[in-house]
Motif scaffolding. Structure first.
Motif, short mmCIF file in Angstrom:
data_model
loop_
_atom_site.label_atom_id
_atom_site.label_comp_id
_atom_site.label_asym_id
_atom_site.label_seq_id
_atom_site.Cartn_x
_atom_site.Cartn_y
_atom_site.Cartn_z
N MET A 1 1.16 -0.91 0.11
CA MET A 1 -0.30 0.02 0.17
C MET A 1 0.83 1.08 0.20
N SER A 2 0.52 2.38 -1.20
CA SER A 2 1.60 3.88 -0.72
C SER A 2 0.86 4.19 -0.15
N VAL A 3 1.65 5.82 -0.24
CA VAL A 3 1.22 6.73 0.72
C VAL A 3 2.07 7.54 0.56
N LEU A 4 1.11 8.76 -0.06
CA LEU A 4 1.52 10.00 -0.80
C LEU A 4 2.88 10.93 0.22
N MET A 5 3.46 11.11 0.41
CA MET A 5 4.04 12.25 1.34
C MET A 5 3.58 13.72 1.79
N PRO A 6 3.58 13.97 3.10
CA PRO A 6 2.87 14.97 2.74
C PRO A 6 3.53 16.70 2.25
N PRO A 7 3.49 17.21 2.38
CA PRO A 7 3.70 18.51 2.13
C PRO A 7 5.10 18.58 2.89
N GLY A 8 6.37 19.41 2.30
CA GLY A 8 6.73 19.61 3.23
C GLY A 8 8.32 19.47 2.71
N THR A 9 9.82 19.78 3.59
CA THR A 9 11.42 19.56 3.07
C THR A 9 11.43 18.76 2.69
N TYR A 10 12.44 18.08 1.80
CA TYR A 10 12.24 16.72 2.30
C TYR A 10 14.08 16.09 1.51
N THR A 11 15.13 15.88 1.34
CA THR A 11 16.13 15.56 0.73
C THR A 11 16.26 14.37 0.08
N VAL A 12 16.62 14.47 -1.54
CA VAL A 12 16.21 13.18 -2.69
C VAL A 12 18.08 12.98 -2.61
N LYS A 13 18.11 11.90 -2.84
CA LYS A 13 19.54 11.70 -3.00
C LYS A 13 19.82 10.59 -4.12
N LEU A 14 20.41 10.46 -4.68
CA LEU A 14 20.85 9.76 -5.91
C LEU A 14 22.28 9.07 -6.10
N SER A 15 22.41 7.96 -6.14
CA SER A 15 23.67 7.22 -5.47
C SER A 15 24.20 6.55 -7.54
N ALA A 16 25.02 6.68 -8.20
CA ALA A 16 25.36 6.43 -8.99
C ALA A 16 27.12 6.08 -9.74
N GLY A 18 29.93 4.83 -7.83
CA GLY A 18 30.10 4.82 -7.13
C GLY A 18 30.00 6.79 -6.28
N ALA A 19 28.85 7.26 -7.81
CA ALA A 19 29.40 9.09 -6.88
C ALA A 19 28.00 9.40 -5.79
N GLU A 20 27.35 10.64 -5.15
CA GLU A 20 26.37 9.63 -4.82
C GLU A 20 25.82 11.83 -4.79
N SER A 21 25.05 12.05 -5.00
CA SER A 21 24.08 14.17 -5.09
C SER A 21 22.70 13.72 -4.49
N SER A 22 22.88 14.67 -3.31
CA SER A 22 22.20 15.25 -3.15
C SER A 22 21.36 16.63 -3.61
N GLN A 23 19.78 16.84 -3.09
CA GLN A 23 19.40 18.06 -3.37
C GLN A 23 17.82 18.42 -2.50
N THR A 24 17.93 19.79 -2.77
CA THR A 24 16.46 19.53 -1.65
C THR A 24 15.66 19.72 -2.16
N LEU A 25 14.06 18.96 -1.81
CA LEU A 25 13.03 19.15 -2.64
C LEU A 25 12.02 19.70 -2.06
N VAL A 26 11.58 20.49 -2.41
CA VAL A 26 9.80 21.52 -1.76
C VAL A 26 7.89 20.86 -2.27
#
Length: 205
Positions: A1-16, A18-26
């Protein structure tokens, strides 16, 4: 069962590679919705609770199916359906020995497990035609339906939603107690019967 996340500020991380990058998402609330962020947070809290109930019910079904699959293998071997030793260490019926009592006990245990499982899932579903019309939904489907209704807008659960959720939780607790009783009493007795005849136990999760 999937649940949508509520409004807020999140950090999205991407690993590929051997490198990892992140960015803030509102995540912002739909400006056309009349529901408040507090309403959404209340809604999400109940959806997470329902998802936990859903997962607990699914775990029960998985536990039942694991045991039933072993019982099915056992009875097939006792019927002489295989010349090989099974996972429970069962010799084929052709090797000799009276296994009638084991088969009767296996059938009895299987029926008790089905009695619980039939309250959790609709085992008659085929995935085709008019299944939803022919066969009544069971608890897992009802929990999903309730969650879909609660998550259909940016509003808190209604009094009726809460009452139905409480009713489902009581039903789930009843089925859990019944399954625990079967596992602690009937399965243990069945395994003792197997051990007394030099056979391996039926395992449980």
């Amino acid at each position: 069962m999937s649940v949508l996340m509520p409004p807020g500020t999140y950090t999205v991380k991407l690993s590929a590679a051997g490198a990892e990058s992140s960015q803030t998402l509102v995540v912002r609330k739909d400006p056309n919705s009349e529901g408040t962020e507090a309403d959404i947070n209340t809604q999400i809290a109940m959806l997470f609770e329902l998802r936990k109930d859903f997962e607990n019910a699914a775990d029960m079904v998985n536990q039942i199916e694991l045991i039933r699959s072993q019982l099915g293998t056992l009875t097939t071997l006792l019927d002489g359906g295989s010349a090989a030793t099974g996972t429970a260490g069962v010799p084929p019926a052709s090797s000799g020995g009276d296994y009638a009592s084991i088969k009767r006990a296996a059938d009895d245990l299987d029926k008790k497990l089905i009695d619980v499982e039939d309250n959790l899932i609709q085992r008659k579903l085929t995935g085709q035609g008019q299944d939803s019309v022919r066969y009544s939904p069971k608890l897992i489907s009802k929990i999903t339906y309730l969650a879909n209704g609660i998550g259909g807008g940016d509003f808190p659960p209604t009094t009726q939603h809460r009452e139905v959720k409480t009713m489902f939780e009581e039903q789930l607790a009843t089925h859990r107690r019944r399954l625990d009783e079967i596992l602690s009493r009937d399965l243990d007795a069945f395994n003792k019967l197997l051990r007394d005849r030099g056979l391996g136990n039926v395992i449980r999760l």
